[in-house]
Design an enzyme around this catalytic site. Structure first.
Site, PDB file in Angstrom:
ATOM      1  N   ALA A   1       0.845  -1.203   0.000  1.00  0.00           N
ATOM      2  CA  ALA A   1       0.000   0.000   0.000  1.00  0.00           C
ATOM      3  C   ALA A   1       0.880   1.253   0.000  1.00  0.00           C
ATOM      4  O   ALA A   1       2.079   1.187   0.267  1.00  0.00           O
ATOM      5  CB  ALA A   1      -0.895  -0.022   1.234  1.00  0.00           C
TER       6      ALA A   1
ATOM      7  N   GLU B   1      -2.863  -8.347   4.870  1.00  0.00           N
ATOM      8  CA  GLU B   1      -2.761  -7.286   5.894  1.00  0.00           C
ATOM      9  C   GLU B   1      -3.650  -6.149   5.425  1.00  0.00           C
ATOM     10  O   GLU B   1      -3.235  -5.324   4.614  1.00  0.00           O
ATOM     11  CB  GLU B   1      -1.307  -6.803   6.015  1.00  0.00           C
ATOM     12  CG  GLU B   1      -0.323  -7.856   6.470  1.00  0.00           C
ATOM     13  CD  GLU B   1      -0.383  -8.104   7.975  1.00  0.00           C
ATOM     14  OE1 GLU B   1      -1.152  -7.424   8.682  1.00  0.00           O
ATOM     15  OE2 GLU B   1       0.341  -9.000   8.434  1.00  0.00           O
TER      16      GLU B   1
ATOM     17  N   CYS C   1      -2.749   1.962   8.979  1.00  0.00           N
ATOM     18  CA  CYS C   1      -3.745   0.908   9.194  1.00  0.00           C
ATOM     19  C   CYS C   1      -4.090   0.836  10.678  1.00  0.00           C
ATOM     20  O   CYS C   1      -5.180   0.416  11.053  1.00  0.00           O
ATOM     21  CB  CYS C   1      -3.210  -0.421   8.693  1.00  0.00           C
ATOM     22  SG  CYS C   1      -1.557  -0.764   9.279  1.00  0.00           S
TER      23      CYS C   1
HETATM   24  P1  NAD Z   1      -5.311  -0.346  -1.935  1.00  0.00           P
HETATM   25  O1  NAD Z   1      -6.070  -1.557  -1.525  1.00  0.00           O
HETATM   26  O2  NAD Z   1      -5.988   0.647  -2.789  1.00  0.00           O
HETATM   27  O3  NAD Z   1      -3.976  -0.788  -2.713  1.00  0.00           O
HETATM   28  C1  NAD Z   1      -2.999  -1.579  -2.122  1.00  0.00           C
HETATM   29  C2  NAD Z   1      -2.205  -2.303  -3.174  1.00  0.00           C
HETATM   30  O4  NAD Z   1      -3.015  -3.304  -3.777  1.00  0.00           O
HETATM   31  C3  NAD Z   1      -1.730  -1.412  -4.331  1.00  0.00           C
HETATM   32  O5  NAD Z   1      -0.420  -1.795  -4.684  1.00  0.00           O
HETATM   33  C4  NAD Z   1      -2.718  -1.735  -5.443  1.00  0.00           C
HETATM   34  O6  NAD Z   1      -2.218  -1.515  -6.736  1.00  0.00           O
HETATM   35  C5  NAD Z   1      -2.956  -3.209  -5.187  1.00  0.00           C
HETATM   36  N1  NAD Z   1      -4.228  -3.758  -5.700  1.00  0.00           N
HETATM   37  C6  NAD Z   1      -5.453  -3.199  -5.607  1.00  0.00           C
HETATM   38  N2  NAD Z   1      -6.382  -4.033  -6.131  1.00  0.00           N
HETATM   39  C7  NAD Z   1      -5.728  -5.141  -6.537  1.00  0.00           C
HETATM   40  C8  NAD Z   1      -6.136  -6.360  -7.176  1.00  0.00           C
HETATM   41  N3  NAD Z   1      -7.429  -6.591  -7.476  1.00  0.00           N
HETATM   42  N4  NAD Z   1      -5.202  -7.281  -7.459  1.00  0.00           N
HETATM   43  C9  NAD Z   1      -3.903  -7.068  -7.151  1.00  0.00           C
HETATM   44  N5  NAD Z   1      -3.449  -5.932  -6.578  1.00  0.00           N
HETATM   45  C10 NAD Z   1      -4.359  -4.980  -6.273  1.00  0.00           C
HETATM   46  O7  NAD Z   1      -4.781   0.340  -0.586  1.00  0.00           O
HETATM   47  P2  NAD Z   1      -4.054   1.743  -0.355  1.00  0.00           P
HETATM   48  O8  NAD Z   1      -5.034   2.860  -0.555  1.00  0.00           O
HETATM   49  O9  NAD Z   1      -2.766   1.790  -1.100  1.00  0.00           O
HETATM   50  O10 NAD Z   1      -3.673   1.631   1.207  1.00  0.00           O
HETATM   51  C11 NAD Z   1      -4.552   1.897   2.251  1.00  0.00           C
HETATM   52  C12 NAD Z   1      -5.143   0.624   2.825  1.00  0.00           C
HETATM   53  O11 NAD Z   1      -4.123  -0.278   3.202  1.00  0.00           O
HETATM   54  C13 NAD Z   1      -5.930   0.888   4.106  1.00  0.00           C
HETATM   55  O12 NAD Z   1      -7.107   0.132   4.069  1.00  0.00           O
HETATM   56  C14 NAD Z   1      -4.998   0.403   5.202  1.00  0.00           C
HETATM   57  O13 NAD Z   1      -5.643   0.050   6.401  1.00  0.00           O
HETATM   58  C15 NAD Z   1      -4.363  -0.762   4.532  1.00  0.00           C
HETATM   59  N6  NAD Z   1      -3.100  -1.122   5.171  1.00  0.00           N
HETATM   60  C16 NAD Z   1      -3.086  -2.220   5.988  1.00  0.00           C
HETATM   61  C17 NAD Z   1      -1.931  -2.569   6.661  1.00  0.00           C
HETATM   62  C18 NAD Z   1      -1.890  -3.754   7.585  1.00  0.00           C
HETATM   63  O14 NAD Z   1      -0.785  -4.176   7.932  1.00  0.00           O
HETATM   64  N7  NAD Z   1      -3.004  -4.308   8.006  1.00  0.00           N
HETATM   65  C19 NAD Z   1      -0.768  -1.798   6.489  1.00  0.00           C
HETATM   66  C20 NAD Z   1      -0.813  -0.698   5.638  1.00  0.00           C
HETATM   67  C21 NAD Z   1      -1.996  -0.374   4.981  1.00  0.00           C
END
Ligand code: NAD
Length: 509
Positions: free
Chosen positions: A159, A262, A296
Site C-alpha cells: 500500500a 494485511e 492501518c
Molecule cells: P489499496 O487496496 O488501494 O492498494 C494496495 C495495493 O493493492 C496497491 O499496490 C494496489 O495496486 C494493489 N491492488 C489493488 N487491487 C488489486 C487487485 N485486485 N489485485 C492485485 N493488486 C491490487 O490500498 P491503499 O489505498 O494503497 O492503502 C490503504 C489501505 O491499506 C488501508 O485500508 C490500510 O488500512 C491498509 N493497510 C493495511 C496494513 C496492515 O498491515 N493491516 C498496512 C498498511 C496499509
C-alpha cells in the site's frame, strides 16, 4: 537536504523504468507520474510493467531461486545484514523521500526506514533459527522430525502508506527463508519502490548473487493481478484495503496459492476512569493525527467512560488546537497532507455523512488553503461525536477523522471495541488490573494487537503484526511469522530392518 540531492543519492532520475531484475531496469509500458502531495511538484515518472516484462521477471526469479534455496540460511542472513547496513547509510535520504512522496512527517519517514533496519537485524538472527521439531515415533527404529524449506517466489503487493517498510518486513524474512521476491509497490509511491530496488541491487551485485533474488514490477491493480493469477508465485503477501484483499484472497485461493493478507483497520482506544490523562492524550492524538490518519493502525474511535467523558472531550478538543499542519519535511509540523485529492474527497464525504446523520462535530474538518497548502491535500483533523453502529463509523476512512463515544461498563466498552468488521489494533488506558486483564483475556479484544496504556499505532517489529476478521488474518514481521514464508515437511526415517506400520496395522508379504 535538497530534494534533487535526495533523488540523486538514491539513484532516481526524472524518467525511470519500472520493471527490474536486481539492478537491471527495463520495460516501456505506460507512464506513471509521481507527484508529491507536499507541494504538488512532479518527483519523476516511471513505466508500468507489461505482460512480456513480467514473464522476464518471473523467469529470472525462478532461476535465482534454484541457487538461493540451497544457499545456507546463515549465508542468506549475511546478505540481509549487508542490506541492513546499507539502509543505515541511506536512512536520511530514504526517510526524506518517503516523507516527500507519501506525505508523512519526516520523523515518521525516518522511523519507517529504521523499521527496515530493525527487521533486517531480526532476520539475520532468524537465519540461524529456522527451527523444526523432533518427535518420538511410535514405531521402533524410526526417527521423525519436521523441517522447513523455502517456498519459491513471494509476490509482495503493498500500500502507499508504508511505501518502503512493508516491502522489507516481507523481503528480509523471505530472503533468509530462501525465497526470492517480486514486489509490486503502490502506484502512488513508485519512486520509493525504485529507490529500495536500487539499494538491494547494489548488495546483490557486490556479493555476486543472482539478480532475480529481488525483482520489481510497477503499475496498478492489473499488474498486481499478473502475480495473483500466476501459479508460479507461491505466496502473495498483500497489504492494502479490505476491498483489495477480498479480491486477491479469492483469486489466489482459486489456484490453491498461499496468501498473507494485511488489510484495513478500525482501531479503538478505551479510556477508563483510572486512565492517566497525559499518557492518554499523547497516545490518542498521535494515534489519530499521525500520518494524517493514514496508518492501518490509526486510532479512529475513542470509547470513553461516562464519568470522565466531559473531561476528556474538552482535553482532546484543546489538544487538537496544538496540532501543527504543514510541510511534513519541516520538523515543527505534526501532520502533513493526505496522499491525493481522492483521499481528500473520501474524507469530506465521510464528514458530510456524519453531518447528514445529525452528529455533533466537535472539531470542524475541512481542506486547508493558502500559502504552503497549494497541493490541495492538506486537511484539518476532525472530531465527531458518534454511535458505534453508524455506517460511517463501521467503515475505515483513511483520514484524520476521530469518533468519540461513551460507555457505562467495561463489558460494554469491549463490546463496542469489537463491534466493527475489522480487527487490527486496540488499546485500553487503565490503571485497574482487572480491567486490563479482562481486555486482554479470551473474552476481551478480538484484535490481532491489544495494548495497555499505549496507543493503537506504532508496533515494534519483534511481535507478529496483523489482525483478524476483515483485516485478513495474516501475520508478518516478528515472532514466528517467518513460517508463512516456508513450507513444512514432516520426515520419518526407518533405520531398522522391518517395516512396522503406524497404528499397528499388519501387512506381511
Ligand atoms: P489499496 O487496496 O488501494 O492498494 C494496495 C495495493 O493493492 C496497491 O499496490 C494496489 O495496486 C494493489 N491492488 C489493488 N487491487 C488489486 C487487485 N485486485 N489485485 C492485485 N493488486 C491490487 O490500498 P491503499 O489505498 O494503497 O492503502 C490503504 C489501505 O491499506 C488501508 O485500508 C490500510 O488500512 C491498509 N493497510 C493495511 C496494513 C496492515 O498491515 N493491516 C498496512 C498498511 C496499509
Amino acid at each position: 537536504m535538497q530534494i534533487e540531492n535526495i533523488l540523486q543519492s538514491l539513484g532516481l532520475n526524472s524518467e525511470n523504468q519500472g520493471t527490474a531484475v536486481g539492478g537491471r531496469f527495463f520495460g516501456s509500458g505506460n507512464k506513471i507520474h509521481s507527484f508529491s502531495p507536499v507541494d504538488a511538484k512532479k518527483i519523476g515518472s516511471t513505466s508500468s510493467t507489461t505482460q512480456q516484462d513480467y514473464e522476464e521477471v518471473v523467469n529470472a526469479a525462478l532461476e535465482a531461486f534454484a541457487v538461493w534455496r540451497t544457499t545456507p540460511a546463515p549465508v542468506r542472513g549475511d546478505m540481509v545484514r549487508k542490506f541492513g547496513d546499507r539502509l543505515r547509510e541511506k536512512k536520511a535520504a530514504l526517510g526524506a523521500l518517503v516523507s516527500y512522496e507519501m506525505g508523512k512527517s519526516l520523523q515518521e519517514g525516518l522511523g519507517e526506514v529504521q523499521e527496515m533496519i530493525d527487521i533486517c537485524e531480526f532476520a539475520v538472527g532468524l537465519s540461524r533459527q529456522l527451527y523444526g521439531l523432533t518427535m518420538h515415533s511410535e514405531r521402533p527404529s524410526h526417527r521423525m522430525y519436521e523441517q522447513y524449506h523455502p517456498l519459491g517466489i513471494v509476490g509482495i503487493i503493498s500500500a502507499f502508506n508504508f511505501p518502503v517498510a512493508v516491502w522489507s518486513w516481507n523481503t528480509a524474512l523471505a530472503w533468509v527463508c530462501g525465497d526470492v521476491c517480486i514486489w509490486k509497490g503502490s502506484e502512488k509511491t513508485p519512486m520509493c519502490s525504485i529507490a529500495c530496488q536500487n539499494i538491494i541491487a547494489e548488495i546483490l551485485q557486490e556479493e555476486g548473487l543472482p539478480a532475480g533474488i529481488s525483482c520489481l514490477i510497477t503499475g496498478d491493480y492489473k499488474v498486481g493481478e499478473l502475480m495473483t493469477k500466476d501459479h508460479r508465485v507461491a505466496l502473495i503477501s498483500a497489504t492494502g484495503s479490505t476491498r483489495m484483499g477480498r479480491i486477491v484472497g479469492q483469486t489466489v485461493a482459486e489456484r490453491f496459492g498461499k496468501t498473507l493478507l494485511e488489510l484495513g483497520g478500525n482501531n479503538a482506544m478505551i479510556i477508563t476512569p483510572s486512565a492517566d490523562m497525559k499518557v492518554t492524550l499523547t497516545a490518542a492524538v498521535f494515534g489519530a493525527v499521525g500520518t494524517a490518519g493514514q496508518r492501518c493502525t490509526s486510532t479512529r474511535r475513542l470509547i470513553i467512560h461516562t464519568s470522565v467523558y466531559e473531561k476528556y472531550k474538552e482535553a482532546i478538543v484543546n489538544a487538537y488546537k496544538q496540532v501543527r499542519i504543514g510541510n511534513p519535511l519541516d520538523e515543527n509540523n505534526h501532520m502533513g497532507p493526505l496522499i491525493d485529492k481522492d483521499a481528500v474527497s473520501n474524507y469530506l464525504q465521510t464528514i458530510e455523512e456524519a453531518k447528514a446523520a445529525g452528529n455533533t462535530i466537535l472539531v470542524e474538518g475541512g481542506v486547508l488553503e493558502g500559502a504552503g497548502y497549494e497541493s490541495g491535500c492538506y486537511v484539518k483533523p476532525c472530531i465527531i461525536e458518534a454511535q458505534n453502529h453508524q455506517a460511517f463509523v463501521q467503515k475505515e476512512t483513511f483520514a484524520p477523522i476521530l469518533y468519540i463515544m461513551t460507555y457505562e461498563s467495561i463489558d460494554e466498552a469491549i463490546e463496542l471495541q469489537n463491534g466493527v468488521p475489522q480487527g487490527l489494533s486496540s488499546t485500553i488506558m487503565t490503571n485497574d488490573l482487572r480491567e486490563s486483564e479482562q481486555f486482554l483475556s479470551a473474552a476481551g479484544s478480538d484484535c490481532g494487537i491489544a495494548n495497555v496504556n499505549i496507543g493503537t499505532s506504532g508496533a515494534e517489529i519483534g511481535g507478529a503484526f496483523g489482525g483478524e476478521k476483515e483485516t485478513g488474518g495474516g501475520r508478518e514481521s516478528g515472532s514466528d511469522a517467518w513460517k508463512i514464508y516456508m513450507r513444512r515437511q514432516t520426515n520419518t526415517i526407518n533405520y531398522g530392518r522391518s517395516v512396522p506400520l503406524a497404528q499397528g496395522i499388519k501387512f506381511d508379504l
